[in-house]
Design a protein around this motif. Structure first.
Motif, PDB file in Angstrom:
ATOM      1  N   LYS A   1     -14.896  12.884  43.161  1.00  0.00           N
ATOM      2  CA  LYS A   1     -15.223  13.670  41.972  1.00  0.00           C
ATOM      3  C   LYS A   1     -16.739  13.719  41.881  1.00  0.00           C
ATOM      4  N   ILE A   2     -17.270  14.918  41.726  1.00  0.00           N
ATOM      5  CA  ILE A   2     -18.715  15.098  41.722  1.00  0.00           C
ATOM      6  C   ILE A   2     -19.112  15.823  40.445  1.00  0.00           C
ATOM      7  N   ALA A   3     -19.880  15.114  39.613  1.00  0.00           N
ATOM      8  CA  ALA A   3     -20.345  15.667  38.343  1.00  0.00           C
ATOM      9  C   ALA A   3     -21.816  16.031  38.487  1.00  0.00           C
ATOM     10  N   PRO A   4     -22.278  17.045  37.738  1.00  0.00           N
ATOM     11  CA  PRO A   4     -23.690  17.434  37.823  1.00  0.00           C
ATOM     12  C   PRO A   4     -24.614  16.245  37.542  1.00  0.00           C
ATOM     13  N   GLY A   5     -25.612  16.077  38.381  1.00  0.00           N
ATOM     14  CA  GLY A   5     -26.610  15.041  38.164  1.00  0.00           C
ATOM     15  C   GLY A   5     -26.161  13.639  38.516  1.00  0.00           C
ATOM     16  N   GLN A   6     -24.972  13.505  39.112  1.00  0.00           N
ATOM     17  CA  GLN A   6     -24.463  12.174  39.439  1.00  0.00           C
ATOM     18  C   GLN A   6     -24.049  12.102  40.900  1.00  0.00           C
ATOM     19  N   HIS A   7     -23.979  10.870  41.410  1.00  0.00           N
ATOM     20  CA  HIS A   7     -23.491  10.666  42.770  1.00  0.00           C
ATOM     21  C   HIS A   7     -21.975  10.833  42.779  1.00  0.00           C
ATOM     22  N   PRO A   8     -21.408  11.223  43.929  1.00  0.00           N
ATOM     23  CA  PRO A   8     -19.943  11.346  44.014  1.00  0.00           C
ATOM     24  C   PRO A   8     -19.258  10.015  43.732  1.00  0.00           C
ATOM     25  N   GLN A   9     -18.081  10.095  43.125  1.00  0.00           N
ATOM     26  CA  GLN A   9     -17.279   8.905  42.861  1.00  0.00           C
ATOM     27  C   GLN A   9     -15.915   9.100  43.488  1.00  0.00           C
ATOM     28  N   GLN A  10     -15.425   8.056  44.157  1.00  0.00           N
ATOM     29  CA  GLN A  10     -14.061   8.129  44.674  1.00  0.00           C
ATOM     30  C   GLN A  10     -13.120   7.785  43.533  1.00  0.00           C
ATOM     31  N   VAL A  11     -12.184   8.689  43.241  1.00  0.00           N
ATOM     32  CA  VAL A  11     -11.267   8.498  42.125  1.00  0.00           C
ATOM     33  C   VAL A  11      -9.834   8.752  42.584  1.00  0.00           C
ATOM     34  N   GLU A  12      -8.908   8.199  41.810  1.00  0.00           N
ATOM     35  CA  GLU A  12      -7.484   8.477  42.004  1.00  0.00           C
ATOM     36  C   GLU A  12      -7.107   9.521  40.961  1.00  0.00           C
ATOM     37  N   ILE A  13      -6.397  10.538  41.393  1.00  0.00           N
ATOM     38  CA  ILE A  13      -6.009  11.600  40.466  1.00  0.00           C
ATOM     39  C   ILE A  13      -4.562  11.992  40.752  1.00  0.00           C
ATOM     40  N   ASP A  14      -3.827  12.331  39.700  1.00  0.00           N
ATOM     41  CA  ASP A  14      -2.449  12.790  39.907  1.00  0.00           C
ATOM     42  C   ASP A  14      -2.481  14.114  40.653  1.00  0.00           C
ATOM     43  N   ASN A  15      -1.535  14.270  41.569  1.00  0.00           N
ATOM     44  CA  ASN A  15      -1.468  15.498  42.360  1.00  0.00           C
ATOM     45  C   ASN A  15      -0.610  16.530  41.629  1.00  0.00           C
ATOM     46  N   ASN A  16      -1.147  17.023  40.499  1.00  0.00           N
ATOM     47  CA  ASN A  16      -0.456  18.102  39.808  1.00  0.00           C
ATOM     48  C   ASN A  16      -1.506  19.005  39.158  1.00  0.00           C
ATOM     49  N   LEU A  17      -1.079  20.194  38.813  1.00  0.00           N
ATOM     50  CA  LEU A  17      -2.002  21.199  38.289  1.00  0.00           C
ATOM     51  C   LEU A  17      -2.720  20.721  37.033  1.00  0.00           C
ATOM     52  N   LYS A  18      -1.990  20.092  36.131  1.00  0.00           N
ATOM     53  CA  LYS A  18      -2.582  19.649  34.864  1.00  0.00           C
ATOM     54  C   LYS A  18      -3.734  18.670  35.105  1.00  0.00           C
ATOM     55  N   ALA A  19      -3.509  17.680  35.981  1.00  0.00           N
ATOM     56  CA  ALA A  19      -4.541  16.676  36.258  1.00  0.00           C
ATOM     57  C   ALA A  19      -5.760  17.326  36.931  1.00  0.00           C
ATOM     58  N   LEU A  20      -5.511  18.256  37.834  1.00  0.00           N
ATOM     59  CA  LEU A  20      -6.618  18.942  38.518  1.00  0.00           C
ATOM     60  C   LEU A  20      -7.411  19.772  37.514  1.00  0.00           C
ATOM     61  N   GLN A  21      -6.711  20.466  36.609  1.00  0.00           N
ATOM     62  CA  GLN A  21      -7.402  21.266  35.594  1.00  0.00           C
ATOM     63  C   GLN A  21      -8.220  20.379  34.664  1.00  0.00           C
ATOM     64  N   GLU A  22      -7.655  19.227  34.280  1.00  0.00           N
ATOM     65  CA  GLU A  22      -8.396  18.306  33.413  1.00  0.00           C
ATOM     66  C   GLU A  22      -9.650  17.799  34.109  1.00  0.00           C
ATOM     67  N   ALA A  23      -9.551  17.554  35.410  1.00  0.00           N
ATOM     68  CA  ALA A  23     -10.685  17.002  36.160  1.00  0.00           C
ATOM     69  C   ALA A  23     -11.867  17.972  36.209  1.00  0.00           C
ATOM     70  N   VAL A  24     -11.573  19.280  36.234  1.00  0.00           N
ATOM     71  CA  VAL A  24     -12.667  20.265  36.330  1.00  0.00           C
ATOM     72  C   VAL A  24     -12.882  21.025  35.020  1.00  0.00           C
ATOM     73  N   GLY A  25     -12.081  20.723  34.000  1.00  0.00           N
ATOM     74  CA  GLY A  25     -12.286  21.318  32.687  1.00  0.00           C
ATOM     75  C   GLY A  25     -11.852  22.759  32.547  1.00  0.00           C
ATOM     76  N   GLY A  26     -10.791  23.146  33.237  1.00  0.00           N
ATOM     77  CA  GLY A  26     -10.291  24.513  33.074  1.00  0.00           C
ATOM     78  C   GLY A  26      -9.489  24.985  34.272  1.00  0.00           C
ATOM     79  N   THR A  27      -9.364  26.304  34.386  1.00  0.00           N
ATOM     80  CA  THR A  27      -8.615  26.919  35.483  1.00  0.00           C
ATOM     81  C   THR A  27      -9.227  26.521  36.813  1.00  0.00           C
ATOM     82  N   ILE A  28      -8.379  26.119  37.750  1.00  0.00           N
ATOM     83  CA  ILE A  28      -8.933  25.667  39.021  1.00  0.00           C
ATOM     84  C   ILE A  28      -9.040  26.798  40.039  1.00  0.00           C
TER      85      ILE A  28
END
Length: 143
Positions: A10-37
């Motif tokens: 997961k890479i956020a503006p102004g920050q170093h990449p972080q290795q994260v665990e995320i659910d493999n579903n549309l809702k979790a992916l949308q939450e991770a990027v804050g909208g439509t993927i």
């Protein structure tokens, strides 16, 4: 690791990449990027960038430049994004090698400056220069 979670960067503006665990579903992916993927496939490796499809329209901060093989920027990702692996039919966890490769590729946060109609991309230094004392301390001036 459970079948339905992914190990991704997961890479956020102004920050170093972080290795994260995320659910493999549309809702979790949308939450991770804050909208439509949107999934983008700019690399030869079996990886994808998952970003907010409307990130630029929403005015999300520019995060990282995407560059061609000559190092020329051709696009920029706005807002948080994920680097995920590609499986047979779906997104997959990054292999340790791919996680390391893309952590290095996107390690340095970038700043974007608009100069007329050009976009200048600068690496953000790890430590803000403001922390380094530039002037002598008041005690040294008194001597």
């Amino acid at each position: 690791m459970a079948e339905n979670t992914l190990s991704v960067l997961k890479i956020a503006p102004g920050q170093h990449p972080q290795q994260v665990e995320i659910d493999n579903n549309l809702k979790a992916l949308q939450e991770a990027v804050g909208g439509t993927i949107a999934a983008v496939y700019p690399f030869a490796d079996p990886v994808a960038i998952i970003c907010n499809d409307d990130g630029k329209l929403m005015g999300l901060p520019l995060n990282r430049a995407l560059r061609d093989e000559n190092g020329q920027m051709y696009d920029a990702v706005a807002g948080d994004f994920l680097v995920v692996g590609l499986g047979e039919e779906d997104f997959a966890s990054l292999t340790p090698e791919m996680a390391q490769k893309y952590e290095q590729l996107f390690h340095q946060p970038e700043a974007f400056l608009k100069l007329g109609n050009r976009l200048l991309v600068l690496p953000v230094p790890d430590e803000p220069p403001a922390e380094k004392p530039r002037t002598k301390s008041p005690a040294e001036h008194d001597r």
